[in-house]
Design an enzyme around this catalytic site. Sequence first.
Site, PDB file in Angstrom:
ATOM      1  N   LEU A 138      42.692   7.591 -12.987  1.00  0.00           N
ATOM      2  CA  LEU A 138      42.228   6.701 -14.045  1.00  0.00           C
ATOM      3  C   LEU A 138      40.757   7.029 -14.294  1.00  0.00           C
ATOM      4  O   LEU A 138      40.039   7.421 -13.376  1.00  0.00           O
ATOM      5  CB  LEU A 138      42.356   5.229 -13.628  1.00  0.00           C
ATOM      6  CG  LEU A 138      43.769   4.681 -13.391  1.00  0.00           C
ATOM      7  CD1 LEU A 138      43.696   3.248 -12.887  1.00  0.00           C
ATOM      8  CD2 LEU A 138      44.607   4.749 -14.660  1.00  0.00           C
ATOM      9  N   ASP A 139      40.323   6.874 -15.531  1.00  0.00           N
ATOM     10  CA  ASP A 139      38.912   7.092 -15.835  1.00  0.00           C
ATOM     11  C   ASP A 139      38.046   6.131 -15.023  1.00  0.00           C
ATOM     12  O   ASP A 139      38.504   5.064 -14.595  1.00  0.00           O
ATOM     13  CB  ASP A 139      38.647   6.876 -17.324  1.00  0.00           C
ATOM     14  CG  ASP A 139      39.362   7.902 -18.199  1.00  0.00           C
ATOM     15  OD1 ASP A 139      39.702   8.972 -17.682  1.00  0.00           O
ATOM     16  OD2 ASP A 139      39.575   7.608 -19.392  1.00  0.00           O
TER      17      ASP A 139
END
Length: 324
Positions: A138-139
Site C-alpha cells: 500500500l502507498d
Amino acid sequence: MAQQIELTNTVRESQLGKRLDQVIAELYPDYSRSRIKEWILKDMVSVNGEIDNKPRSKMMGGEELFIQAEIEDELRWVAQDIPLDIVYEDNDILVINKPRDFVVHPGAGTPDGTVLNALLHHYPALAEVPRAGIVHRLDKDTTGLMVVAKTIQAQTRLVRALQKRQITREYEAIAIGQMTGGGTIEKPIGRHSTKRICMAVHELGKDAITHYRVAERFREHTRIVLRLETGRTHQIRVHMSYMSHPLVGDVIYGGRPRPPRHASDQFIHALRSFDRQALHARMLRLSHPITGELMEWHAPLPNDMVAMIDILRKDNVENNEDIY
C-alpha cells in the site's frame, strides 16, 4: 546468510518436450518461475550430472535433476520494535491494518522505520522469506489491510493467487466531483513520461482494471467503493485522476482542495488540511494459501476519513441537498 536448499527429482515421461524451467516449476510448484529461472541461469541446476544453465533446454523424460540453490534472506534489513495493528495471524500468514505515514518496504529516502522492519521484529523467522513475506504493498499514506506470508510456500501461493486475480481487495475513497454512477476503468498504467516518481495512463503500460461504485454523493464530492482486478503502482489514484475525479488530498494526481460554493469556513479548513489521499483498503478476501479456507477481513475507516465524510454530510444538510 542465505537459506541453502537441495532438491532431487526425475523428469516425468509426460514432460517430454517441455522446457527445463517449465519442468522444474511443475515438479516444485511452491517456487516461483522467476526464482527457478534465476537458479538455472546461476548454474545451480544439474541435468544428469551436468550443469544446465539454459531455461529453454528441452527435456526428453527420465533425466535426473539436482538443484543446489540458495534463497537470499532479508538480514540486511534491521528488525525494529515498531507496533503493528495485527488483524489476524496463524502459522502461515498474518494480516495487518496499516496506518497512514507508514512506508511498506525500505527504499531510497526510507532506509528503515518501515512495515518490513516491524515485521522482522514481530516474527524474526521472516528473515528467511524474501521481502520479509510482503506479498503486496500500500502507498505510504494509504491505510488498511495487507496480507503477509510467514513462509516461502505461503508467499509463493499468495503471489500466484494475486497474479490469477483470486484475491479480492476492496477500497473506500473520497473523490472530487459528483459522480453519477459506477463502472469499470480499464486503462493501462506505466511510468509518467516526465515525472519519474509518478505513474500515468499510458498505451504502452501494463494492463490495469479498476471497478468502482458510488456509495454516497455530496455537493461536489463522492464517496466511492473500488475493487482492484490488477495491482499496478498507484492504480486507483491514477485511474480516478484519469476520470477527472482525483482523490481528496492527493496533490500528486490533482486532488487539490475544491470547496463548493457557499461552503462553511469549517468545511474549507477541513478540506485544505486533509493532507493525504483519502483512500483506505477496507476489505481483503482470499483462500488460505495452505488450508484453502476462504477467509475475509474488514478494517473500519480511519478517523480522518470518518471526520471528512461527516463534514461533507453536514455541508449537504446546510445547503438543503439530499444524501442518497
